[in-house]
Design a protein around this motif. Sequence first.
Motif, short mmCIF file in Angstrom:
data_model
loop_
_atom_site.label_atom_id
_atom_site.label_comp_id
_atom_site.label_asym_id
_atom_site.label_seq_id
_atom_site.Cartn_x
_atom_site.Cartn_y
_atom_site.Cartn_z
N SER A 121 0.81 -1.23 0.00
CA SER A 121 0.00 0.00 0.00
C SER A 121 0.84 1.27 0.00
O SER A 121 0.31 2.38 0.01
N GLY A 122 2.18 1.11 0.00
CA GLY A 122 3.07 2.28 -0.09
C GLY A 122 3.47 2.88 1.23
O GLY A 122 4.00 4.00 1.29
N THR A 123 3.26 2.17 2.31
CA THR A 123 3.63 2.66 3.65
C THR A 123 5.15 2.75 3.78
O THR A 123 5.86 1.84 3.34
N SER A 124 5.63 3.82 4.39
CA SER A 124 7.07 3.99 4.58
C SER A 124 7.58 3.08 5.69
O SER A 124 6.79 2.54 6.49
N LEU A 125 8.90 2.94 5.76
CA LEU A 125 9.51 2.10 6.81
C LEU A 125 9.16 2.65 8.19
O LEU A 125 8.79 1.89 9.09
N ASP A 126 9.26 3.97 8.37
CA ASP A 126 8.96 4.57 9.68
C ASP A 126 7.51 4.30 10.08
O ASP A 126 7.23 3.96 11.24
N ALA A 127 6.59 4.42 9.12
CA ALA A 127 5.18 4.17 9.42
C ALA A 127 4.95 2.69 9.74
O ALA A 127 4.14 2.36 10.62
N CYS A 128 5.67 1.81 9.06
CA CYS A 128 5.57 0.36 9.36
C CYS A 128 6.02 0.09 10.79
O CYS A 128 5.39 -0.69 11.51
N ARG A 147 9.63 -5.37 0.29
CA ARG A 147 9.92 -4.38 -0.76
C ARG A 147 10.68 -5.02 -1.92
O ARG A 147 10.40 -4.79 -3.09
N SER A 148 11.66 -5.88 -1.59
CA SER A 148 12.46 -6.57 -2.60
C SER A 148 11.59 -7.50 -3.43
O SER A 148 11.68 -7.53 -4.66
N GLU A 149 10.74 -8.28 -2.76
CA GLU A 149 9.88 -9.22 -3.47
C GLU A 149 8.87 -8.50 -4.36
O GLU A 149 8.58 -8.96 -5.47
#
Length: 198
Positions: A121-128, A147-149
């Motif tokens: 859904s495009g969530t950033s790492l910090d938000a995750c 992200r890689s997959e």
Amino acid sequence: MDEKTEELRDIFLEATGSDTVTERQEAGRGSLKDEDREVGDERLVELVEAMRDRFSFRSALGTDALVTVLRGFFDGRTDADLADELDVSASTVFEARMDLHLVADADHTPLDDEVRPLVVSGTSLDACRETVDADPEAVRRAYLVARSEAAAARVSHRFRDEFAELLTDEDLSTRLASDARRDGLKDATEDLETDVSF
């Protein structure tokens, strides 16, 4: 030496004028294997640079170091081994592998199911990290794997497939297995009667 062996030795000495039976064999410079590796290295560099242009790499490793990571991954070496060789942290090698779409089975964790939908859904790492109630480093690793997959799937795993073709015998073994199955089917169906009426 028995009598026959002595006779053969004498014939050999007369014919060659030498008592040396074997000579040392040394591989000449520029063997076909070396040439293949050079061509392979050039193609690996091209692929890594194409990936760097297309995707935003998190890793700061240079192209040569990324090729070392590629070769090490397909040789079955660990992130820690490669980190020692490159004089970087294992975490840096892990990031490089994720940039290169080199996800291993061991990289998956139970957090994947929580993190993957967020990444999609495009969530950033910090938000995750804020959303998922777990160790921040574990969330980071799951985030990078997802992200890689996702990036690999967008290009139909094209880069990883080409890396595998260049660095393993996977393509050859797949072809040979396919041929063997086809030949086996031919033998198995050779005497089958196909004249069946319904």
